[in-house]
Design a protein around this motif. Sequence first.
Motif, PDB file in Angstrom:
ATOM      1  N   GLU A 106       0.835  -1.206   0.000  1.00 25.45           N
ATOM      2  CA  GLU A 106       0.000   0.000   0.000  1.00 25.45           C
ATOM      3  C   GLU A 106       0.870   1.256   0.000  1.00 25.45           C
ATOM      4  OE1 GLU A 106      -2.340  -0.581   3.430  1.00 25.45           O
ATOM      5  OE2 GLU A 106      -3.480  -2.280   2.597  1.00 25.45           O
ATOM      6  N   ARG A 107       1.921   1.235   0.789  1.00 25.78           N
ATOM      7  CA  ARG A 107       2.813   2.398   0.806  1.00 25.78           C
ATOM      8  C   ARG A 107       3.565   2.529  -0.514  1.00 25.78           C
ATOM      9  NH1 ARG A 107       5.448   2.299   6.939  1.00 25.78           N
ATOM     10  NH2 ARG A 107       3.474   2.723   8.053  1.00 25.78           N
ATOM     11  N   LEU A 108       3.935   1.394  -1.092  1.00 26.22           N
ATOM     12  CA  LEU A 108       4.591   1.431  -2.396  1.00 26.22           C
ATOM     13  C   LEU A 108       3.636   1.961  -3.471  1.00 26.22           C
ATOM     14  CD1 LEU A 108       7.331   0.726  -3.601  1.00 26.22           C
ATOM     15  CD2 LEU A 108       6.412  -1.518  -4.192  1.00 26.22           C
ATOM     16  N   SER A 109       2.390   1.583  -3.397  1.00 22.37           N
ATOM     17  CA  SER A 109       1.388   2.103  -4.334  1.00 22.37           C
ATOM     18  C   SER A 109       1.197   3.601  -4.160  1.00 22.37           C
ATOM     19  CB  SER A 109       0.060   1.369  -4.113  1.00 22.37           C
ATOM     20  OG  SER A 109      -0.957   1.904  -4.921  1.00 22.37           O
ATOM     21  N   ASP A 110       1.286   4.080  -2.894  1.00 24.40           N
ATOM     22  CA  ASP A 110       1.178   5.518  -2.635  1.00 24.40           C
ATOM     23  C   ASP A 110       2.333   6.274  -3.293  1.00 24.40           C
ATOM     24  OD1 ASP A 110       0.023   7.810  -1.084  1.00 24.40           O
ATOM     25  OD2 ASP A 110       2.034   7.762  -0.189  1.00 24.40           O
ATOM     26  N   SER A 111       3.538   5.726  -3.222  1.00 17.90           N
ATOM     27  CA  SER A 111       4.686   6.369  -3.862  1.00 17.90           C
ATOM     28  C   SER A 111       4.539   6.369  -5.381  1.00 17.90           C
ATOM     29  CB  SER A 111       5.980   5.642  -3.458  1.00 17.90           C
ATOM     30  OG  SER A 111       6.200   5.741  -2.071  1.00 17.90           O
ATOM     31  N   ALA A 112       4.049   5.261  -5.942  1.00 19.68           N
ATOM     32  CA  ALA A 112       3.844   5.208  -7.390  1.00 19.68           C
ATOM     33  C   ALA A 112       2.827   6.244  -7.845  1.00 19.68           C
ATOM     34  CB  ALA A 112       3.393   3.804  -7.801  1.00 19.68           C
TER      35      ALA A 112
ATOM     36  N   VAL B  44      11.402   6.620  -3.023  1.00 20.29           N
ATOM     37  CA  VAL B  44      10.491   5.489  -2.877  1.00 20.29           C
ATOM     38  C   VAL B  44      10.875   4.706  -1.627  1.00 20.29           C
ATOM     39  CG1 VAL B  44       9.655   3.367  -3.970  1.00 20.29           C
ATOM     40  CG2 VAL B  44      10.178   5.377  -5.364  1.00 20.29           C
ATOM     41  N   PRO B  45       9.888   4.362  -0.759  1.00 20.57           N
ATOM     42  CA  PRO B  45      10.224   3.612   0.470  1.00 20.57           C
ATOM     43  C   PRO B  45      10.446   2.132   0.188  1.00 20.57           C
ATOM     44  CG  PRO B  45       7.865   4.002   0.359  1.00 20.57           C
ATOM     45  CD  PRO B  45       8.461   4.722  -0.827  1.00 20.57           C
ATOM     46  N   HIS B  46      10.932   1.416   1.206  1.00 21.20           N
ATOM     47  CA  HIS B  46      11.102  -0.047   1.202  1.00 21.20           C
ATOM     48  C   HIS B  46      12.077  -0.518   0.120  1.00 21.20           C
ATOM     49  CE1 HIS B  46       7.806  -0.400   4.058  1.00 21.20           C
ATOM     50  NE2 HIS B  46       7.018   0.288   3.237  1.00 21.20           N
ATOM     51  N   THR B  47      13.060   0.314  -0.212  1.00 15.99           N
ATOM     52  CA  THR B  47      14.033  -0.118  -1.222  1.00 15.99           C
ATOM     53  C   THR B  47      15.050  -1.105  -0.672  1.00 15.99           C
ATOM     54  OG1 THR B  47      15.368   1.836  -0.705  1.00 15.99           O
ATOM     55  CG2 THR B  47      13.827   2.009  -2.552  1.00 15.99           C
ATOM     56  N   GLY B  48      15.130  -1.242   0.651  1.00 21.12           N
ATOM     57  CA  GLY B  48      16.109  -2.154   1.247  1.00 21.12           C
ATOM     58  C   GLY B  48      15.579  -3.547   1.464  1.00 21.12           C
TER      59      GLY B  48
ATOM     60  N   SER C 242      14.312  -7.455   0.903  1.00 21.34           N
ATOM     61  CA  SER C 242      14.856  -8.534   0.088  1.00 21.34           C
ATOM     62  C   SER C 242      13.763  -9.357  -0.598  1.00 21.34           C
ATOM     63  CB  SER C 242      15.711  -9.461   0.962  1.00 21.34           C
ATOM     64  OG  SER C 242      14.937  -9.993   2.040  1.00 21.34           O
ATOM     65  N   ASP C 243      12.510  -9.025  -0.371  1.00 20.11           N
ATOM     66  CA  ASP C 243      11.415  -9.768  -0.990  1.00 20.11           C
ATOM     67  C   ASP C 243      10.968  -9.073  -2.270  1.00 20.11           C
ATOM     68  OD1 ASP C 243      10.329  -7.525   0.073  1.00 20.11           O
ATOM     69  OD2 ASP C 243       8.870  -8.530   1.365  1.00 20.11           O
ATOM     70  N   GLU C 244       9.802  -9.511  -2.796  1.00 16.27           N
ATOM     71  CA  GLU C 244       9.297  -8.927  -4.034  1.00 16.27           C
ATOM     72  C   GLU C 244       8.987  -7.445  -3.887  1.00 16.27           C
ATOM     73  OE1 GLU C 244       8.315 -11.642  -2.645  1.00 16.27           O
ATOM     74  OE2 GLU C 244       8.359 -13.293  -4.084  1.00 16.27           O
ATOM     75  N   VAL C 245       8.530  -7.026  -2.687  1.00 14.58           N
ATOM     76  CA  VAL C 245       8.224  -5.608  -2.468  1.00 14.58           C
ATOM     77  C   VAL C 245       9.487  -4.773  -2.581  1.00 14.58           C
ATOM     78  CG1 VAL C 245       7.330  -3.941  -0.813  1.00 14.58           C
ATOM     79  CG2 VAL C 245       6.221  -6.170  -1.052  1.00 14.58           C
ATOM     80  N   GLY C 246      10.593  -5.255  -1.984  1.00 11.32           N
ATOM     81  CA  GLY C 246      11.842  -4.517  -2.092  1.00 11.32           C
ATOM     82  C   GLY C 246      12.332  -4.439  -3.524  1.00 11.32           C
ATOM     83  N   GLN C 247      12.181  -5.523  -4.283  1.00  6.46           N
ATOM     84  CA  GLN C 247      12.604  -5.507  -5.675  1.00  6.46           C
ATOM     85  C   GLN C 247      11.789  -4.510  -6.495  1.00  6.46           C
ATOM     86  OE1 GLN C 247      12.363  -9.333  -7.514  1.00  6.46           O
ATOM     87  NE2 GLN C 247      13.288  -8.664  -9.437  1.00  6.46           N
TER      88      GLN C 247
END
Length: 685
Positions: free
Chosen positions: A358-364, A376-380, A382-387
């Motif tokens: 949801e937070r990644l969608s907000d940044s997009a 963009v948050p959560h760039t660190g 190691s899962d699909e969200v980080g990728q």
Amino acid sequence: MSGRQQPTQAPPHVDKDTQGRFGNGVQWGRSLRTRIALWAGLVNVVLLLLLALTAAWFGRRAIEEDARHDTRASTQEAASRLDDAMRVVTITTQGVSNLVASSNLDAEELTITLRAMVKATPGCAGGLLILEPRQRDDAMFARYVAANGRDRDLAADGYAFRNQGWYQRTVAAPAGWWSEPYLNETAGGVWMVTYNMPLRDPGRGAVTRGMVSLDLPLSNLTEMVESMANMPGWRVSLVAPAGTLAMNPEVEVEQLETLDDYIRRVGRHDFAPAAEAVRSRQRVQFVHTDLKSAEKRYTVVEPVGDSGWMLLVAQSYGLIVARLNHALYLLIAVGALLALICMLVVRKLARRISRPMERLSDSAAHLAQGHYETPVPHTGGSDEVGQMARTLEHARVSIRQQLHEIEEMGAARQKIESELSIARDIQLAMLPPGCVIDRQGIHLEAQAQLEPAKAVGGDFYSFLETGDGRLWFVIGDVSDKGVPAALFMARTMTVLEVAARATQSLELVLAEASRRLVEGNDTCMFATVLCGTIDTQSGDCIMASAGHDAPLLLLPDGSTEWVPVEPGPPLGFEISLDFPLWRGTLPDGATLVAYTDGVTEAFNQDNEAYGVERLRAALQPQYSAREQCQRLIAQVHAFTNPAPQSDDITVLAIQLRRVAAVPATSPYDISPQELAHADAIDDPA
């Protein structure tokens, strides 16, 4: 950078508890966590449905098969009853036809025979017998006997039965035929159907002597299937041989509507197989959905013997499986309730998983709005969200860089377009205006028009009046387009004009231009040139060509002919001194038309060239030189529209007219145009 919003701080993430939304304004019903819960519940519902449908499939199959068998059997039985009733009519009619054809009965005996036929046929409303005389002296017999006693002598009434379509069809038919339903006013406004049979003498090739027919009330046929039509969920239609709906729950017989017309009118295209079976007189059964009521039906089409009539019976599936569906609906409702409970539980569990997305969608969403300064948050992760976050961050940085480059390119392009516009104005300013020469009874008009395919082009033309009373003209076409062609064009024009002022010989002009243009021509550009001189006093013309197309001569009578100017080599390839001259005299009223290949090689959207034939047809003798140029270019554009202009277009026209000398009436010189204007004022007309 101008035109982009640049927030001073990162936009805050919106929490669902404050506004009832997730991430960048996604409603809870569309959120990822809700969708996970919905899918979980859907899996449960599907499992329950599969269990219920599997249990119900065997029962539904048995019920449907029994219903289909019952419908087919009932339809065949009803069609058999109709066939028996109609066969009685056909047999009786055939018997009377054979009796009358094989015997020599008088009028009274024929009437008695016809009346006996009517009485012997159950439900018959009347009969008609027409017997043409064998010999000229024999009397015509045409009598209608009605069951209610309202007989009619058609011959005595002077009724023109021979002009009627039913009579003409009957005597021409090889066998008997049933008519379409019709309203019989004589019988008291009763809808009838008639069986008509030709009356012929025995033997092959016998002559048709008349006809015999029996009238049967339509109600006699419809009553045989009325009980079946009144059954719940059943629909019965009776179709006449030509397709008329004699019985239908939606169409009254008074409408005289055919089955095909009914299908087109109400949009019942699901009934098309039945219409095809009616036309081909074939037995068929099929399942379809009523496009008007959205009800599923099983329809059987059965021919009524060989009479041409067709019986259509449809049974509703809704009544067949109503009880079975009730149990299925109850099972589905219980399963849906259980699935809903399961979705609510799963939704709680999905909240933790979906929050990073949801937070990644907000940044997009902020990137889509032009906020490229916010990381963009959560760039660190190691899962699909980080990728995905790292991919979006890379895209954000790339977009910022590309926008900066686009801004610089836009400014550079705007500068180039401005410079090209100025270059176009300078190039067009280099071209001389047309000239008109009126001298000692000679009116010479020289005009030209140029339209470059791009901002600047390689076509050119020029006019010069020399001191010896001659007009020097030139038209040319450079091998390229755009800025390189424009520069080479300016150089070519300058070289030609300088050479033309220095010498009167066209051979020397082209030879000098050939020598000068080869110098420093590393790009191997070249130009085709047509130049010439016209004596403004005598009309004598000299022309020479450096690889250019020959001009056209438009004569006063509207005919055109090519001027046979032998071309020399183009200018710019190599030095040449061989430029043959053409000499001639322009006739009075003639127009010399020169052009570049942008005219004849102008292509329309079908890749068809304008060509020389259209060019010759466009030239008309009644127009001036300026009008010739304008009309020709306008017709080229009309031909190629909407295809874009592919090459520079240039047209040059020189028109010569000799004006008769008129003595002056004052000490001042009066031109021919002023004299004509004065005459027009003095003339009362």
